[in-house]
Design a protein around this motif. Structure first.
Motif, PDB file in Angstrom:
ATOM      1  N   ILE A 107     -11.610   3.218   6.186  1.00 28.61           N
ATOM      2  CA  ILE A 107     -11.007   2.729   4.948  1.00 28.61           C
ATOM      3  C   ILE A 107     -11.440   3.683   3.834  1.00 28.61           C
ATOM      4  O   ILE A 107     -12.636   3.926   3.646  1.00 28.61           O
ATOM      5  CB  ILE A 107     -11.447   1.287   4.637  1.00 28.61           C
ATOM      6  CG1 ILE A 107     -10.931   0.349   5.728  1.00 28.61           C
ATOM      7  CG2 ILE A 107     -10.966   0.856   3.252  1.00 28.61           C
ATOM      8  CD1 ILE A 107     -11.452  -1.068   5.630  1.00 28.61           C
ATOM      9  N   TYR A 111      -5.549   6.350   6.661  1.00 29.25           N
ATOM     10  CA  TYR A 111      -6.381   5.374   7.373  1.00 29.25           C
ATOM     11  C   TYR A 111      -6.147   5.434   8.882  1.00 29.25           C
ATOM     12  O   TYR A 111      -7.100   5.480   9.669  1.00 29.25           O
ATOM     13  CB  TYR A 111      -6.111   3.962   6.850  1.00 29.25           C
ATOM     14  CG  TYR A 111      -6.705   2.892   7.728  1.00 29.25           C
ATOM     15  CD1 TYR A 111      -8.082   2.653   7.708  1.00 29.25           C
ATOM     16  CD2 TYR A 111      -5.912   2.152   8.590  1.00 29.25           C
ATOM     17  CE1 TYR A 111      -8.637   1.687   8.534  1.00 29.25           C
ATOM     18  CE2 TYR A 111      -6.466   1.188   9.415  1.00 29.25           C
ATOM     19  CZ  TYR A 111      -7.829   0.961   9.382  1.00 29.25           C
ATOM     20  OH  TYR A 111      -8.378   0.019  10.213  1.00 29.25           O
ATOM     21  N   TYR A 159       0.851  -1.187   0.000  1.00 30.64           N
ATOM     22  CA  TYR A 159       0.000   0.000   0.000  1.00 30.64           C
ATOM     23  C   TYR A 159       0.886   1.236   0.000  1.00 30.64           C
ATOM     24  O   TYR A 159       1.992   1.213   0.532  1.00 30.64           O
ATOM     25  CB  TYR A 159      -0.888   0.061   1.255  1.00 30.64           C
ATOM     26  CG  TYR A 159      -2.014  -0.927   1.260  1.00 30.64           C
ATOM     27  CD1 TYR A 159      -3.255  -0.583   0.730  1.00 30.64           C
ATOM     28  CD2 TYR A 159      -1.850  -2.195   1.798  1.00 30.64           C
ATOM     29  CE1 TYR A 159      -4.306  -1.495   0.737  1.00 30.64           C
ATOM     30  CE2 TYR A 159      -2.898  -3.106   1.803  1.00 30.64           C
ATOM     31  CZ  TYR A 159      -4.117  -2.759   1.277  1.00 30.64           C
ATOM     32  OH  TYR A 159      -5.159  -3.648   1.274  1.00 30.64           O
TER      33      TYR A 159
END
Length: 150
Positions: A50, A44, A36
């Protein structure tokens, strides 16, 4: 996560990701075995939600994780930011470009003396469709606009 971020007390300064980067230059971290962007994880962790959209940087720093520099936005907003901030590659800097800027200037001159798309395409070994996009100002627009009236 935060131990890998160079955080400053100045809220205007970027908090840079100090660990790995992906091939795209963005900070990168694995979470549950999947890579990510570090900015996504920072968003986040800060918001405890999310993200449903992309996470955009207001600072244009690919390794920034400062929550005040991040926001959710659409792909279209992200692309518009890129245009507005002059961060998109154009012209001969685009990897697949077959023409150089000086050639586009020459092509524009050939239009003015009445050469056809097909004739010009043969000279530069490109398709007549590519030449037509230059003629219409859809490709190499920034050069076309510089050469109007010349």
């Amino acid at each position: 996560f935060w131990s890998r971020v160079n955080r400053t007390s100045d809220t205007t300064q970027c908090w840079e990701w100090m660990a790995g980067r992906g091939s795209n230059g963005y900070g990168e971290i694995k979470f549950n075995g999947k890579p990510y962007g570090s900015h996504i994880i920072a968003w986040y962790l800060t918001n405890q939600i999310i993200p449903t959209l992309q996470i955009l940087h207001s600072c244009d720093n690919k390794v920034c994780c400062h929550p005040n520099h991040l926001r959710e936005g659409t792909h279209q907003e992200n692309m518009q930011d890129k245009v507005d901030r002059n961060r998109q590659q154009r012209g001969e800097k685009v990897n697949f470009a077959k023409l150089k800027e000086f050639q586009v200037v020459e092509i524009l001159k050939l239009f003015k003396i009445g050469r056809s798309n097909k004739e010009i395409a043969e000279i530069y070994n490109v398709t007549s469709g590519a030449i037509n996009l230059i003629r219409l100002g859809k490709n190499w627009k920034y050069i076309s606009s510089l050469n109007n009236g010349k």
